[in-house]
Design a protein around this motif. Structure first.
Motif, short mmCIF file in Angstrom:
data_model
loop_
_atom_site.label_atom_id
_atom_site.label_comp_id
_atom_site.label_asym_id
_atom_site.label_seq_id
_atom_site.Cartn_x
_atom_site.Cartn_y
_atom_site.Cartn_z
N UNK A 1 90.41 18.82 102.43
CA UNK A 1 89.59 17.97 103.30
C UNK A 1 88.13 18.01 102.88
N UNK A 2 87.52 16.83 102.78
CA UNK A 2 86.09 16.71 102.46
C UNK A 2 85.34 16.19 103.67
N UNK A 3 84.08 16.58 103.79
CA UNK A 3 83.22 16.10 104.87
C UNK A 3 81.90 15.66 104.24
N UNK B 1 60.08 18.83 111.38
CA UNK B 1 60.63 20.17 111.31
C UNK B 1 61.81 20.39 112.25
N UNK B 2 62.57 19.34 112.48
CA UNK B 2 63.69 19.42 113.43
C UNK B 2 64.91 20.12 112.82
N UNK B 3 65.83 20.48 113.70
CA UNK B 3 67.04 21.15 113.28
C UNK B 3 67.87 20.29 112.36
N UNK B 4 68.52 20.93 111.40
CA UNK B 4 69.36 20.22 110.45
C UNK B 4 70.46 21.16 109.97
N UNK B 5 71.48 20.58 109.35
CA UNK B 5 72.59 21.34 108.79
C UNK B 5 72.75 20.95 107.33
N UNK B 6 73.16 21.92 106.50
CA UNK B 6 73.40 21.65 105.08
C UNK B 6 74.71 22.29 104.69
N UNK B 7 75.47 21.62 103.80
CA UNK B 7 76.79 22.14 103.41
C UNK B 7 77.17 21.68 102.02
N UNK B 8 78.19 22.34 101.46
CA UNK B 8 78.71 21.97 100.15
C UNK B 8 80.19 21.64 100.25
N UNK B 9 80.80 21.32 99.11
CA UNK B 9 82.20 20.89 99.11
C UNK B 9 83.16 22.02 99.46
N UNK B 10 82.71 23.26 99.35
CA UNK B 10 83.54 24.40 99.72
C UNK B 10 83.53 24.66 101.22
N UNK B 11 82.73 23.90 101.96
CA UNK B 11 82.67 24.05 103.41
C UNK B 11 81.66 25.07 103.88
N UNK B 12 80.87 25.63 102.97
CA UNK B 12 79.81 26.56 103.38
C UNK B 12 78.75 25.77 104.14
N UNK B 13 78.32 26.30 105.28
CA UNK B 13 77.46 25.56 106.19
C UNK B 13 76.32 26.44 106.68
N UNK B 14 75.10 25.90 106.64
CA UNK B 14 73.95 26.59 107.22
C UNK B 14 73.24 25.65 108.16
N UNK B 15 72.52 26.22 109.13
CA UNK B 15 71.74 25.43 110.09
C UNK B 15 70.40 26.10 110.31
N UNK B 16 69.35 25.28 110.40
CA UNK B 16 68.02 25.82 110.63
C UNK B 16 67.08 24.66 110.95
N UNK C 1 74.60 18.25 100.60
CA UNK C 1 74.67 17.39 101.79
C UNK C 1 73.82 17.98 102.91
N UNK C 2 73.04 17.11 103.56
CA UNK C 2 72.19 17.53 104.68
C UNK C 2 72.30 16.46 105.76
N UNK C 3 72.39 16.88 107.01
CA UNK C 3 72.33 15.97 108.15
C UNK C 3 71.38 16.55 109.18
N UNK C 4 70.38 15.75 109.55
CA UNK C 4 69.41 16.20 110.53
C UNK C 4 69.76 15.76 111.93
N UNK C 5 69.27 16.46 112.89
CA UNK C 5 69.46 16.14 114.30
C UNK C 5 68.39 16.85 115.09
N UNK C 6 68.84 17.76 115.94
CA UNK C 6 67.93 18.55 116.72
C UNK C 6 68.09 18.29 118.22
N UNK C 7 67.68 19.26 118.97
CA UNK C 7 67.15 20.55 118.53
C UNK C 7 68.25 21.52 118.10
N UNK C 8 67.82 22.54 117.36
CA UNK C 8 68.70 23.65 117.03
C UNK C 8 69.07 24.35 118.33
N UNK C 9 70.36 24.63 118.52
CA UNK C 9 70.84 25.17 119.79
C UNK C 9 71.11 26.67 119.74
#
Length: 674
Positions: A369-371, A429-444, A559-567
């Motif tokens: 599965x890819x996202x 400087x809003x919250x965002x998430x970043x990930x790779x094809x292996x599904x590793x995910x970070x948020x800050x 891959x990066x997707x922004x949103x916010x706020x960080x929860x």
């Protein structure tokens, strides 16, 4: 003490049932007599006599239906038990025994994804397929496939067009279902397969059990159900809302359409005498109820108070369709949809409030599965369309809405990076998430610090990249924005940079007028209210670009997707919407929410959270608590309100498409192997 009390209740219930047998039998005899009288009159009597006696017959039907119209007068017959039962699980348990069972045994804590052993592979060759399903002559849209002589109907089409109840499943290749079951345990397991966009259930065993006749004609799948007739429609108040019971001579399909009211179509005939005799009673949540025959079907139109909706299910032996109108109509379930993808919906309680939460539980990886980000306009960052349209065009299995955008000009307002290319840069400087094809995910909380240095040696900050967020100063636009750029504000000066050198400079007119091509080997600089800087970018002069992510760890992810706020961060609520530049109204508001979380083991939770039962949606603080409660160690809020939309298997699963807004971008889930 509890056991003794329960025994007394059971004894009392049985005694009431015995006492009611005579009255129940009388009603049955009266119904049979009324039918025979009408039949005899139609053949033997004059029109006037028929009309006169039809009135009497109508009175008789009213007497029969009064059993259901007044819940307090309910007796202990099986039909009346439906109106006296307090809920769906209690009714189903009573079909089997006197013991009350819970609706769904789903824990309120995080869970591990189970390993999948698919029986059918995603890339199995399709022999025949179509997009129309005809049920008893009524043609409706729905995907189907035929493989190796077996008919598969898309999961959503099968449930939407027949009323089949999808039960929780741990194996995506085996789907338990229930349809006109005689007991709680009367289920059937259907083999399943899937393709890039949908999951199909093999209906061969179900069709044999239910005596369906199935044949294919071109792109249409024809299903013929045994004829069924409506014997009665009864209504009763419940502590949680209202219940309608449709008594049938045999199983029937049903469909629901939601507009300003709910239209429920049951594939069973109903006599005009029965329709004329039916009288809706004052209800708790129903504001209007109409019944009518149409083309061999029975139509019910139901208007409800705000926040109430139908929960529809069936029973067998005797056959009934039950319509519960309630403010907590979502049915909890946990379904393994495809390898690596689980669809889950459950209620989460915060104090006295119960919130319906719809989730994808997944862990993207290169083999199953890819996202990745999806957008309204594949060739441009500008645009807005329903998430359903975006997902279907890009052949996603599932999708949710994601980043913020300006509804007026449809420009993105936050970070979107796909495959290493910036579609839209971060803001504030809003919250965002970043990930790779292996599904590793970070948020800050995330920022992109850029600057350009002219040949004069002067350095200018670049305030944004590919963004609809406008400030006085310099903004940069790349080919990720689209083929060309049109000014967002009046009197912009646009500098074209190719291969690190200024190729041209021009002053633009009114906002939205004219356009400048964006070079593939460079970028544009848009100078806003900053004409003094234009002299530093003469044609042919060298420009040096500096770019740095904060935190730098975001550079490691394509891959990066922004949103916010960080929860939530490290299992601690870190909500600070004011720090991220959100308005007071946004901070204090209640609304449906979309959020993404990460569990301790790296599993993703992609969620939409909707109005609490009997009330409004969650606040940001409640959203953080809900994400934490369902197991998220880290969590990020995304665009919400009317944008909150979750797509799976060809349709929205969290709300009516008539209530959802168009969005600029989303997150798409893609089953791999096609």
């Amino acid at each position: 003490m509890k056991s003794s009390s329960r025994s007394r209740q059971v004894s009392l219930h049985r005694a009431q049932r015995r006492r009611s047998e005579a009255g129940s039998g009388a009603n049955s005899i009266l119904a049979q007599c009324a039918q025979k009288i009408v039949s005899w009159l139609m053949h033997r009597r004059s029109v006037n006599q028929v009309i006169a006696l039809s009135l009497l017959t109508g009175i008789g039907w009213a007497i029969i239906n009064s059993v259901g119209l007044q819940p307090q007068a309910v007796t202990g017959s099986p039909a009346d038990d439906l109106l006296s039962a307090s809920g769906r699980s209690e009714m189903r348990s009573e079909m089997r025994s006197e013991t009350v069972l819970p609706t769904l045994n789903v824990p309120d804590i995080a869970f591990q994804l189970q390993p999948f052993s698919p029986i059918a592979q995603a890339n199995d060759a399709t022999e025949i397929s179509g997009n129309r399903i005809q049920i008893n002559g009524n043609a409706l849209p729905g995907l189907w496939q035929q493989k190796n002589g077996q008919i598969g109907i898309s999961t959503t089409a099968l449930t939407n067009l027949t009323g089949l109840e999808l039960l929780s499943a741990t194996n995506p290749a085996q789907q338990p279902v229930r349809w006109f079951a005689s007991t709680q345990d009367d289920t059937i397991t259907l083999p399943a397969w899937w393709d890039a966009t949908d999951r199909y259930l093999n209906v061969s065993d179900l069709a044999q059990r239910a005596n369906w006749r199935i044949q294919t004609t071109g792109t249409t799948l024809q299903i013929t159900l045994p004829p069924s007739q409506v014997n009665g429609i009864r209504q009763g108040k419940q502590t949680w809302g209202d219940r309608l019971v449709i008594d049938l001579t045999g199983p029937a399909a049903w469909q629901t359409d939601a507009a300003d009211s709910y239209t429920i179509t049951v594939t069973g005939t109903i006599t005009r005498q029965m329709v004329a005799a039916f009288r809706a009673i004052p209800a708790n949540l129903i504001t209007r109820l109409d019944v009518a025959p149409l083309g061999g079907n029975t139509i019910l139109k139901i208007k409800t108070k705000e926040g109430a909706s139908p929960q529809i299910w069936s029973t067998g032996s005797p056959n009934r369709v039950v319509i519960d109108i309630r403010q907590d109509s979502m049915v909890e379930k946990d379904v393994a949809w495809a390898p690596g993808l689980r669809w889950r919906q459950q209620y989460v309680s915060l104090g006295a409030s119960r919130f319906p939460v719809y989730m994808f539980i997944t862990r993207p990886n290169p083999t199953t599965l890819a996202l990745r980000p999806i957008q309204a306009n594949p060739g441009s960052a500008i645009g807005a369309e329903p998430i359903v349209t975006q997902a279907q065009r890009q052949r996603a299995t599932g999708a949710i809405n994601a980043g913020f955008f300006n509804r007026n000009n449809q420009l993105p307002l936050g970070a979107v990076r796909s495959g290493g290319q910036w579609i839209s840069g971060p803001i504030l400087g809003r919250g965002a998430m970043a990930w790779n094809d292996q599904g590793d995910l970070i948020m800050d909380r995330f920022a992109l610090s850029e600057s350009v240095t002219a040949s004069s040696g002067q350095t200018f900050p670049v305030l944004s990249v590919n963004s609809g967020y406008v400030q006085a100063g310099i903004a940069r636009y790349t080919s990720g924005w689209g083929a060309s750029y049109s000014p967002i504000v009046d009197s912009e000066i646009v500098v074209t940079v190719r291969n690190d050198a200024v190729a041209s400079q021009q002053r633009m007119g009114k906002a939205g007028s004219g356009s400048v091509p964006i070079p593939a080997d460079g970028y544009l600089l848009a100078l806003r209210s900053n004409s003094g800087a234009a002299g530093n970018f003469a044609s042919g002069s060298i420009v040096n670009l500096s770019s740095q992510s904060q935190p730098a760890s975001f550079d490691q992810y394509p891959n990066v997707m922004g949103g916010g706020p960080l929860l939530v961060r490290d299992n601690r609520i870190v909500l600070n919407a004011q720090l991220e530049g959100f308005s007071t109204n946004f901070i204090q508001g209640t609304a449906p929410r979309t959020a993404v979380g990460k569990m301790a083991d790296g599993t993703w939770i992609i969620a939409t959270i909707h109005d609490r039962a009997g009330g409004r949606g969650p606040t940001l603080a409640e959203t953080a608590q809900i994400m934490q409660q369902i197991g998220a160690m880290d969590a990020l809020n995304l665009d919400g309100g009317s944008s909150s939309s979750m797509y799976l298997g060809g349709q929205l699963i969290n709300r009516s498409p008539r209530t959802v807004a168009r969005v600029n971008n989303g997150l798409g889930l893609f089953v791999i192997g096609q």
